[in-house]
Design a protein around this motif. Structure first.
Motif, PDB file in Angstrom:
ATOM      1  N   ARG A  11       0.826  -1.209   0.000  1.00 57.72           N
ATOM      2  CA  ARG A  11       0.000   0.000   0.000  1.00 57.72           C
ATOM      3  C   ARG A  11       0.863   1.263   0.000  1.00 57.72           C
ATOM      4  O   ARG A  11       0.535   2.249  -0.652  1.00 57.72           O
ATOM      5  CB  ARG A  11      -0.909  -0.002   1.219  1.00 57.72           C
ATOM      6  N   VAL A  12       1.947   1.234   0.727  1.00 54.57           N
ATOM      7  CA  VAL A  12       2.873   2.369   0.747  1.00 54.57           C
ATOM      8  C   VAL A  12       3.478   2.569  -0.636  1.00 54.57           C
ATOM      9  O   VAL A  12       3.576   3.696  -1.143  1.00 54.57           O
ATOM     10  CB  VAL A  12       3.970   2.148   1.808  1.00 54.57           C
ATOM     11  N   LYS A  13       3.851   1.478  -1.290  1.00 57.42           N
ATOM     12  CA  LYS A  13       4.415   1.563  -2.636  1.00 57.42           C
ATOM     13  C   LYS A  13       3.393   2.120  -3.624  1.00 57.42           C
ATOM     14  O   LYS A  13       3.734   2.886  -4.538  1.00 57.42           O
ATOM     15  CB  LYS A  13       4.890   0.194  -3.099  1.00 57.42           C
ATOM     16  N   ALA A  14       2.122   1.744  -3.446  1.00 58.84           N
ATOM     17  CA  ALA A  14       1.073   2.218  -4.352  1.00 58.84           C
ATOM     18  C   ALA A  14       0.881   3.724  -4.217  1.00 58.84           C
ATOM     19  O   ALA A  14       0.644   4.426  -5.212  1.00 58.84           O
ATOM     20  CB  ALA A  14      -0.239   1.491  -4.065  1.00 58.84           C
ATOM     21  N   VAL A  15       0.986   4.238  -3.007  1.00 61.89           N
ATOM     22  CA  VAL A  15       0.876   5.687  -2.802  1.00 61.89           C
ATOM     23  C   VAL A  15       2.073   6.388  -3.426  1.00 61.89           C
ATOM     24  O   VAL A  15       1.927   7.387  -4.146  1.00 61.89           O
ATOM     25  CB  VAL A  15       0.768   6.013  -1.297  1.00 61.89           C
ATOM     26  N   ARG A  16       3.282   5.868  -3.178  1.00 62.24           N
ATOM     27  CA  ARG A  16       4.486   6.493  -3.717  1.00 62.24           C
ATOM     28  C   ARG A  16       4.471   6.520  -5.244  1.00 62.24           C
ATOM     29  O   ARG A  16       4.975   7.471  -5.871  1.00 62.24           O
ATOM     30  CB  ARG A  16       5.723   5.746  -3.215  1.00 62.24           C
ATOM     31  N   ALA A  17       3.885   5.517  -5.859  1.00 59.07           N
ATOM     32  CA  ALA A  17       3.858   5.435  -7.326  1.00 59.07           C
ATOM     33  C   ALA A  17       3.087   6.580  -7.962  1.00 59.07           C
ATOM     34  O   ALA A  17       3.281   6.887  -9.143  1.00 59.07           O
ATOM     35  CB  ALA A  17       3.261   4.101  -7.765  1.00 59.07           C
ATOM     36  N   LEU A  18       2.226   7.245  -7.192  1.00 59.40           N
ATOM     37  CA  LEU A  18       1.443   8.353  -7.744  1.00 59.40           C
ATOM     38  C   LEU A  18       2.302   9.586  -8.032  1.00 59.40           C
ATOM     39  O   LEU A  18       1.822  10.553  -8.621  1.00 59.40           O
ATOM     40  CB  LEU A  18       0.310   8.731  -6.786  1.00 59.40           C
ATOM     41  N   ALA A  19       3.568   9.549  -7.631  1.00 55.98           N
ATOM     42  CA  ALA A  19       4.474  10.631  -8.012  1.00 55.98           C
ATOM     43  C   ALA A  19       4.726  10.625  -9.515  1.00 55.98           C
ATOM     44  O   ALA A  19       5.126  11.644 -10.085  1.00 55.98           O
ATOM     45  CB  ALA A  19       5.801  10.506  -7.259  1.00 55.98           C
ATOM     46  N   GLY A  20       4.478   9.505 -10.179  1.00 54.53           N
ATOM     47  CA  GLY A  20       4.676   9.393 -11.622  1.00 54.53           C
ATOM     48  C   GLY A  20       3.391   9.632 -12.392  1.00 54.53           C
ATOM     49  O   GLY A  20       2.318   9.179 -11.999  1.00 54.53           O
ATOM     50  N   ARG A  21       3.492  10.333 -13.497  1.00 55.78           N
ATOM     51  CA  ARG A  21       2.304  10.683 -14.286  1.00 55.78           C
ATOM     52  C   ARG A  21       1.558   9.461 -14.827  1.00 55.78           C
ATOM     53  O   ARG A  21       0.321   9.444 -14.791  1.00 55.78           O
ATOM     54  CB  ARG A  21       2.701  11.615 -15.436  1.00 55.78           C
ATOM     55  N   MET A  23       1.038   6.532 -13.568  1.00 53.17           N
ATOM     56  CA  MET A  23       0.193   5.942 -12.533  1.00 53.17           C
ATOM     57  C   MET A  23      -0.943   6.887 -12.154  1.00 53.17           C
ATOM     58  O   MET A  23      -2.073   6.451 -11.885  1.00 53.17           O
ATOM     59  CB  MET A  23       1.029   5.589 -11.312  1.00 53.17           C
ATOM     60  N   ARG A  24      -0.675   8.195 -12.137  1.00 51.67           N
ATOM     61  CA  ARG A  24      -1.758   9.157 -11.836  1.00 51.67           C
ATOM     62  C   ARG A  24      -2.868   9.058 -12.874  1.00 51.67           C
ATOM     63  O   ARG A  24      -4.059   9.046 -12.546  1.00 51.67           O
ATOM     64  CB  ARG A  24      -1.198  10.588 -11.811  1.00 51.67           C
ATOM     65  N   GLU A  25      -2.474   8.992 -14.142  1.00 53.15           N
ATOM     66  CA  GLU A  25      -3.476   8.939 -15.203  1.00 53.15           C
ATOM     67  C   GLU A  25      -4.217   7.605 -15.196  1.00 53.15           C
ATOM     68  O   GLU A  25      -5.405   7.547 -15.503  1.00 53.15           O
ATOM     69  CB  GLU A  25      -2.806   9.194 -16.546  1.00 53.15           C
ATOM     70  N   ALA A 147       1.682  21.609 -21.870  1.00 53.85           N
ATOM     71  CA  ALA A 147       2.005  22.178 -20.566  1.00 53.85           C
ATOM     72  C   ALA A 147       2.234  21.080 -19.540  1.00 53.85           C
ATOM     73  O   ALA A 147       1.915  19.909 -19.748  1.00 53.85           O
ATOM     74  CB  ALA A 147       0.871  23.101 -20.112  1.00 53.85           C
ATOM     75  N   VAL A 148       2.797  21.480 -18.405  1.00 52.10           N
ATOM     76  CA  VAL A 148       3.036  20.555 -17.307  1.00 52.10           C
ATOM     77  C   VAL A 148       1.708  20.003 -16.790  1.00 52.10           C
ATOM     78  O   VAL A 148       0.655  20.644 -16.899  1.00 52.10           O
ATOM     79  CB  VAL A 148       3.800  21.294 -16.179  1.00 52.10           C
ATOM     80  N   ASP A 149       1.763  18.806 -16.232  1.00 48.06           N
ATOM     81  CA  ASP A 149       0.588  18.184 -15.624  1.00 48.06           C
ATOM     82  C   ASP A 149       0.259  18.908 -14.324  1.00 48.06           C
ATOM     83  O   ASP A 149       1.103  19.010 -13.427  1.00 48.06           O
ATOM     84  CB  ASP A 149       0.892  16.702 -15.362  1.00 48.06           C
ATOM     85  N   VAL A 150      -0.951  19.414 -14.208  1.00 46.44           N
ATOM     86  CA  VAL A 150      -1.325  20.169 -13.021  1.00 46.44           C
ATOM     87  C   VAL A 150      -1.292  19.312 -11.764  1.00 46.44           C
ATOM     88  O   VAL A 150      -1.167  19.832 -10.643  1.00 46.44           O
ATOM     89  CB  VAL A 150      -2.724  20.802 -13.206  1.00 46.44           C
ATOM     90  N   PHE A 151      -1.374  17.982 -11.906  1.00 45.91           N
ATOM     91  CA  PHE A 151      -1.348  17.096 -10.744  1.00 45.91           C
ATOM     92  C   PHE A 151       0.052  16.579 -10.433  1.00 45.91           C
ATOM     93  O   PHE A 151       0.217  15.714  -9.576  1.00 45.91           O
ATOM     94  CB  PHE A 151      -2.323  15.937 -10.954  1.00 45.91           C
TER      95      PHE A 151
END
Length: 276
Positions: A11-21, A23-25, A147-151
């Motif tokens: 779960r910690v790894k899954a949260v950290r992965a959101l630093a990458g675009r 995974m966010r998308e 442009a840069v990703d706002v998230f």
């Protein structure tokens, strides 16, 4: 809930992965790091919160975040310092996972002040302009072109919570965005060092009553969309051609120019002052 203690948990790894675009998308979620952005998220957009994590010490240090979370019926999970650091080095003991959202130009109604960032790639600059636009009372920020990703976490941190106060709209094609803004009654001014108009002169002119003796040039008192260009090359000729006028900020000292965020703040506050 039991305290989260394993910094290597999935779960910690899954949260950290959101630093990458990617995974966010893929997941439609993003990181909100640090007490100030999280405080504003919980106050203004609690429905977006998916997860909220705090260390025990941060819970004591920021009781207002806990109070706002409880008022919004949000669960707060406690984690050790090691767990929060594994999720994000910039969490400062407070971290949220939030759902992304996509405001559109159609939702603006009749705005009076909008900042349009054209091909802006630097996350710190973009976030700082969003913060300045919020402080100046702008109705929205538009990110046009590539442009840069706002998230992006750096953008979210740089907004200091302003991301949750006003719409930040992605608009891929600048001419279409400008046409929509003009359709909402806004004039379009471009901030450019080689502009034909001087910002100080326009501010002086804004104090004149309308009439034949009023100075020529764009009127800062009317609803305005400001165009701001890329950090490295500014606005291209085809971008400048989309504007009603190009406006230069006077430089009184020896500095060659202002950076993007500083220039945007000066222009937005000039419009806000004239409109008031």
């Amino acid at each position: 809930m039991p305290e989260l203690t394993n910094p290597r948990a999935e779960r910690v790894k899954a949260v950290r992965a959101l630093a990458g675009r990617p995974m966010r998308e893929r997941r439609g979620r993003f990181l909100v790091e640090g007490p100030q952005p999280v405080r504003e998220l919980v106050r203004y957009m609690p429905a977006l919160v998916h997860d909220l994590f705090m260390t025990a010490a941060a819970g004591q240090r920021y009781p207002e975040i806990l109070a706002a979370a409880h008022a919004a019926d949000l669960s707060v999970e406690t984690g050790t310092v090691e767990v929060l650091d594994a999720m994000s080095r910039d969490a400062q003991g407070v971290l949220a996972v939030a759902q992304t959202w996509t405001p559109t130009l159609d939702q603006l109604g009749q705005p009076r002040l909008v900042a349009v960032l054209v091909e802006v790639r630097d996350p710190g600059n973009a976030g700082t302009v969003i913060r300045a636009a919020d402080a100046a009372g702008a109705n929205a920020v538009v990110l046009a072109g590539h442009a840069v990703d706002v998230f992006n976490p750096k953008v979210v941190r740089a907004t200091a919570g302003s991301l949750f106060h006003l719409p930040v709209i992605r608009a891929g094609h600048l001419p279409e965005a400008i046409a929509r803004l003009r359709g909402s009654g806004l004039q379009v001014l471009a901030a450019d060092g080689g502009g034909d108009h001087d910002l100080d002169g326009l501010l002086d002119a804004a104090s004149w009553p309308p009439g034949p003796d009023a100075p020529a040039g764009p009127d800062l008192r009317v609803p305005t969309a400001w165009l701001f260009g890329n950090e490295a090359w500014g606005l291209r000729e085809e971008d400048l051609a989309q504007a009603d006028a190009a406006v230069a900020i006077p430089l009184r000292g020896a500095a060659e120019s202002l950076n993007l965020a500083a220039a945007a703040a000066v222009c937005l506050y000039a419009s806000a002052h004239a409109q008031r």
